[in-house]
Enzyme design. Structure first.
Site, PDB file in Angstrom:
ATOM      1  N   SER A 157       0.866  -1.168   0.000  1.00 11.90           N
ATOM      2  CA  SER A 157       0.000   0.000   0.000  1.00 11.90           C
ATOM      3  C   SER A 157       0.906   1.222   0.000  1.00 11.90           C
ATOM      4  CB  SER A 157      -0.936  -0.017   1.209  1.00 11.90           C
ATOM      5  OG  SER A 157      -1.789   1.109   1.209  1.00 11.90           O
TER       6      SER A 157
ATOM      7  N   TYR B 164      -4.676   7.472  -7.145  1.00  8.62           N
ATOM      8  CA  TYR B 164      -3.630   6.696  -6.462  1.00  8.62           C
ATOM      9  C   TYR B 164      -4.038   6.436  -5.014  1.00  8.62           C
ATOM     10  CZ  TYR B 164       0.972   5.386  -4.661  1.00  8.62           C
ATOM     11  OH  TYR B 164       2.015   4.721  -4.059  1.00  8.62           O
TER      12      TYR B 164
ATOM     13  N   LYS C  20      -4.600   2.786  -3.183  1.00  8.91           N
ATOM     14  CA  LYS C  20      -3.792   2.373  -2.041  1.00  8.91           C
ATOM     15  C   LYS C  20      -4.665   2.090  -0.810  1.00  8.91           C
ATOM     16  CE  LYS C  20      -1.053   1.490  -4.082  1.00  8.91           C
ATOM     17  NZ  LYS C  20      -0.117   0.341  -4.152  1.00  8.91           N
TER      18      LYS C  20
END
Length: 319
Positions: free
Chosen positions: A156, A183, A187
Site C-alpha cells: 500500500s 492513487y 492504495k
C-alpha cells in the site's frame, strides 16, 4: 514494537533468518523494491518467483540478482496485472509449475499516471494496483494454502491518506479524474483488501499484511510530471520536518525492508489484517500526515463492499 525502524535495511531484517525451503512469489519483482526483496530473500535461501509483464526486464533482474547471489534459486513468470486474461494465464502456469507459495508479495503498482484504462476497461490505477492483485491472488490461493507460512503482503502507501475508496465510481465515470486521488483510492483499496483477506482466510492460517514502504525513488514514478515530483517532494519534506527527520527519501534497501519484515517477522505470526510502516505495525490515526493508517482503510463494512465489487468487476470469486 519491533527492534527495527525507518532506516533498517532488508539484510538487517533477515540477518538471523533462514529461508531455505520457502517459496516466495513477488509481483513487480523485476525492478525497484520487488527486485531488492527478491535479492534479499534469495540470499537467505528462498526459492523466489519473479512475476512481471516484461520478460526482458525479468531476465535482467535475474542476472543482476545472480551477480550478487550466485546460487540464487529464481524463476520468472510473465504476468500483466492490467489484463485479466494475462492474470488468468499466469495463475494457470503458476499452479502447473509450482507446488506451493509460502509468501505472496503483491508488490507491483502504478502511481499517479494520466487517465488510462486497463485491457478490461478499468481505470488504470484501481485496475492494476487493486483489481489485478485481487484476481491474481484468487488464482494463486491454492498454492498459498499449500504453503507453510501462508502470508500475503500487499504493498500500500501513505498515499492512502489522499482519499478513501469511492466504490460508487471506481472508474471515475461520474467525477473528474485526478491522478493523486486515484492513487490514494487504489492504495486504500490495498489495505481494505488486506482486511478482507484476513477476515475470510485467517481460519485457514492465511494472514495478510498491508505495507507502506516509505518514500523511495524507483520507476514507480515513471508517469510523474515535473509538477508531480515537485508536489511529492514538498509533501515528503514537510512530513520529514514534522517527524524530526533530516531525509525524506529512503534507499531501496530501506524501502523494501518493511515488506520483508511483514513477510517473515515472528511477532506477526497469526496477527494479520494490519498496516505496517517502518518495520512496525502502525497505529490507526485519522489526523497525522507523518504516519499511521486511516480508520476508513480498515473498515470492515467498506472492505466487504470492496470485496463484492471486486468479484463483480473481475468475474473472479474466491472459494
Amino acid at each position: 514494537m519491533s527492534e527495527f525502524g525507518a532506516t533498517t535495511t532488508t539484510d538487517e531484517v533477515l540477518e538471523d533468518k533462514d529461508l531455505s525451503g520457502k517459496t516466495v512469489f513477488i509481483t513487480g519483482g523485476s525492478s525497484g523494491l520487488g527486485q531488492e526483496t527478491a535479492r534479499a530473500m534469495a540470499a537467505k535461501g528462498a526459492h523466489v518467483i519473479i512475476a512481471a509483464r516484461n520478460p526482458k526486464q525479468m531476465e535482467e533482474a535475474v542476472a543482476a540478482i545472480k551477480s550478487d547471489v550466485p546460487d540464487a534459486e529464481l524463476d520468472t513468470l510473465t504476468c500483466d496485472l492490467a489484463s485479466l486474461e494475462s492474470i488468468k494465464e499466469a495463475g494457470k502456469q503458476a499452479n502447473d509449475r509450482f507446488e506451493k507459495i509460502d509468501i505472496l508479495i503483491n508488490n507491483a503498482g502504478v502511481m499517479a499516471c494520466p487517465k488510462m484504462e486497463t485491457a478490461d476497461g478499468f481505470e488504470m490505477q484501481f485496475g492494476t494496483n487493486h483489481l489485478g492483485h485481487f484476481a491474481l491472488t484468487k488464482h494463486l490461493m491454492p498454492l498459498v494454502e499449500a504453503g507453510g507460512d501462508k502470508r500475503i503482503v500487499n504493498l500500500s502507501s501513505r498515499g492512502h491518506h489522499f482519499a478513501p475508496t469511492d466504490l460508487d465510481d471506481p472508474n471515475f465515470e461520474k467525477s473528474e479524474y485526478t491522478p493523486w486521488i486515484s492513487y490514494g483510492r487504489s492504495k486504500t483499496a490495498n489495505v481494505l483488501f488486506t482486511r478482507g483477506l484476513e477476515d475470510r482466510f485467517a481460519d485457514k492460517g492465511i494472514h495478510a499484511y498491508a505495507v507502506h514502504p516509505g518514500g523511495i525513488q524507483t520507476n514507480l514514478g515513471r508517469h510523474l510530471t515535473q509538477e508531480d515530483m515537485a508536489f511529492l517532494r514538498k509533501r515528503m519534506e514537510e512530513q520529514a520536518k514534522k517527524a524530526g527527520k533530516t531525509s525524506s527519501f529512503k534507499s531501496i534497501l530501506e524501502g523494501a525492508a518493511t515488506q520483508v519484515w511483514a513477510a517473515t517477522a515472528a511477532e506477526l505470526e497469526g496477527k494479520g489484517g494490519v498496516y505496517c510502516e517502518d518495520c512496525n505495525v502502525a497505529e490507526v490515526d485519522d489526523t497525522s500526515t507523518t504516519g499511521g493508517v486511516r480508520s476508513y482503510a480498515l473498515d470492515k463494512g467498506e472492505a466487504d463492499r470492496l470485496w463484492a465489487l471486486s468479484q463483480e468487476m473481475t468475474g473472479e470469486t474466491f472459494d
